[in-house]
Design a protein around this motif. Sequence first.
Motif, mmCIF file in Angstrom:
data_model
loop_
_atom_site.group_PDB
_atom_site.id
_atom_site.type_symbol
_atom_site.label_atom_id
_atom_site.label_comp_id
_atom_site.label_asym_id
_atom_site.label_seq_id
_atom_site.Cartn_x
_atom_site.Cartn_y
_atom_site.Cartn_z
ATOM 1 N N VAL A 87 -5.506 -13.979 7.402
ATOM 2 C CA VAL A 87 -4.757 -12.832 7.936
ATOM 3 C C VAL A 87 -4.100 -12.113 6.762
ATOM 4 N N LEU A 88 -4.346 -10.817 6.667
ATOM 5 C CA LEU A 88 -3.746 -9.989 5.632
ATOM 6 C C LEU A 88 -2.889 -8.921 6.283
ATOM 7 N N HIS A 89 -1.669 -8.774 5.794
ATOM 8 C CA HIS A 89 -0.780 -7.697 6.220
ATOM 9 C C HIS A 89 -0.715 -6.691 5.076
ATOM 10 N N LEU A 90 -0.930 -5.435 5.371
ATOM 11 C CA LEU A 90 -0.787 -4.373 4.385
ATOM 12 C C LEU A 90 0.456 -3.589 4.761
ATOM 13 N N GLY A 91 1.499 -3.719 3.956
ATOM 14 C CA GLY A 91 2.765 -3.071 4.236
ATOM 15 C C GLY A 91 2.976 -1.865 3.337
ATOM 16 N N ILE A 92 3.619 -0.864 3.868
ATOM 17 C CA ILE A 92 3.851 0.373 3.127
ATOM 18 C C ILE A 92 5.021 0.192 2.159
ATOM 19 N N GLU A 93 4.788 0.614 0.935
ATOM 20 C CA GLU A 93 5.797 0.543 -0.123
ATOM 21 C C GLU A 93 5.888 1.926 -0.762
ATOM 22 N N ALA B 290 0.855 -1.184 0.000
ATOM 23 C CA ALA B 290 0.000 0.000 0.000
ATOM 24 C C ALA B 290 0.892 1.236 0.000
ATOM 25 N N PRO B 291 0.374 2.354 -0.512
ATOM 26 C CA PRO B 291 1.185 3.567 -0.534
ATOM 27 C C PRO B 291 1.272 4.227 0.841
ATOM 28 N N PRO B 292 2.311 5.018 1.054
ATOM 29 C CA PRO B 292 2.438 5.737 2.329
ATOM 30 C C PRO B 292 1.195 6.591 2.609
ATOM 31 N N GLY B 293 0.777 6.603 3.870
ATOM 32 C CA GLY B 293 -0.349 7.423 4.295
ATOM 33 C C GLY B 293 -1.725 6.851 4.019
ATOM 34 N N SER B 294 -1.809 5.629 3.506
ATOM 35 C CA SER B 294 -3.108 5.051 3.142
ATOM 36 C C SER B 294 -3.781 4.278 4.270
ATOM 37 N N GLU B 295 -3.168 4.231 5.438
ATOM 38 C CA GLU B 295 -3.719 3.426 6.535
ATOM 39 C C GLU B 295 -5.166 3.777 6.898
ATOM 40 N N PRO B 296 -5.573 5.050 6.966
ATOM 41 C CA PRO B 296 -6.977 5.330 7.291
ATOM 42 C C PRO B 296 -7.964 4.732 6.277
ATOM 43 N N GLU B 297 -7.647 4.824 4.994
ATOM 44 C CA GLU B 297 -8.512 4.235 3.961
ATOM 45 C C GLU B 297 -8.542 2.714 4.082
ATOM 46 N N LEU B 298 -7.368 2.131 4.343
ATOM 47 C CA LEU B 298 -7.295 0.675 4.480
ATOM 48 C C LEU B 298 -8.118 0.210 5.677
ATOM 49 N N TYR C 48 -14.347 -10.780 -7.769
ATOM 50 C CA TYR C 48 -13.193 -9.951 -7.419
ATOM 51 C C TYR C 48 -13.676 -8.569 -7.033
ATOM 52 N N CYS C 49 -12.905 -7.906 -6.193
ATOM 53 C CA CYS C 49 -13.080 -6.481 -5.948
ATOM 54 C C CYS C 49 -11.705 -5.909 -5.654
ATOM 55 N N GLN C 50 -11.637 -4.610 -5.541
ATOM 56 C CA GLN C 50 -10.373 -3.949 -5.244
ATOM 57 C C GLN C 50 -10.486 -3.183 -3.949
ATOM 58 N N ASP C 51 -9.384 -3.161 -3.209
ATOM 59 C CA ASP C 51 -9.353 -2.325 -2.011
ATOM 60 C C ASP C 51 -9.130 -0.871 -2.442
ATOM 61 N N PRO C 52 -9.142 0.086 -1.514
ATOM 62 C CA PRO C 52 -9.064 1.502 -1.902
ATOM 63 C C PRO C 52 -7.770 1.904 -2.608
ATOM 64 N N VAL C 53 -6.719 1.092 -2.512
ATOM 65 C CA VAL C 53 -5.467 1.440 -3.174
ATOM 66 C C VAL C 53 -5.236 0.614 -4.439
ATOM 67 N N GLY C 54 -6.225 -0.208 -4.817
ATOM 68 C CA GLY C 54 -6.150 -0.963 -6.063
ATOM 69 C C GLY C 54 -5.687 -2.390 -5.956
ATOM 70 N N ALA D 127 6.104 0.771 13.698
ATOM 71 C CA ALA D 127 6.852 1.979 13.339
ATOM 72 C C ALA D 127 7.050 2.092 11.827
ATOM 73 N N ARG D 128 6.929 0.998 11.110
ATOM 74 C CA ARG D 128 7.094 1.001 9.649
ATOM 75 C C ARG D 128 5.826 1.424 8.922
ATOM 76 N N GLY D 129 4.720 1.558 9.643
ATOM 77 C CA GLY D 129 3.442 1.870 9.009
ATOM 78 C C GLY D 129 2.732 0.607 8.566
ATOM 79 N N GLY D 130 1.625 0.793 7.892
ATOM 80 C CA GLY D 130 0.830 -0.340 7.439
ATOM 81 C C GLY D 130 -0.107 -0.829 8.533
ATOM 82 N N CYS D 131 -0.853 -1.874 8.229
ATOM 83 C CA CYS D 131 -1.793 -2.446 9.192
ATOM 84 C C CYS D 131 -2.054 -3.906 8.859
ATOM 85 N N TRP D 132 -2.509 -4.624 9.868
ATOM 86 C CA TRP D 132 -2.816 -6.045 9.739
ATOM 87 C C TRP D 132 -4.290 -6.261 10.047
#
Length: 126
Positions: free
Chosen positions: A53-59, A12-20, A104-110, A41-46
């Motif tokens: 279990v899905l991990h969304l990591g910042i890239e 996920a892109p930086p700063g997208s945690e609220p949308e996720l 299929y569907c897409q999350d807010p970041v595609g 501290a790296r950002g993202g959310c699980w």
Amino acid sequence: MIAAVDHVQLAAPPGSEPELRAFYTGVLGMAELPKPPVLAARGGCWFGAGTAVLHLGIEEDFRPARKAHPGLRVSDIHGFAKQLEARGAPVVWDYDLPGHMRFYCQDPVGNRLEFLEPIAMAPPES
């Protein structure tokens, strides 16, 4: 020996945690899982639901994958699809996997997400 899939990581892109958070908890109904402080501290959310279990990591240079995706098994797939659409998440049905209903569907970041449910197959006629 591999025993199970522990989690799937999506980017996920930086700063997208609220949308996720809004999508994965509010639309999909998953629970946010706490991250260990050193990883938080790296950002993202699980997120988790059942055994998924899905991990969304910042890239930094994020681009959503066009083909790669997690396949999430659901129950009452038609009801789940209606729930997603009612919450603003369009679904695209795909009938090409024998023995399953899926969309299929897409999350807010595609990120592409697949939802599927096995269906009973009629035995072949003799």
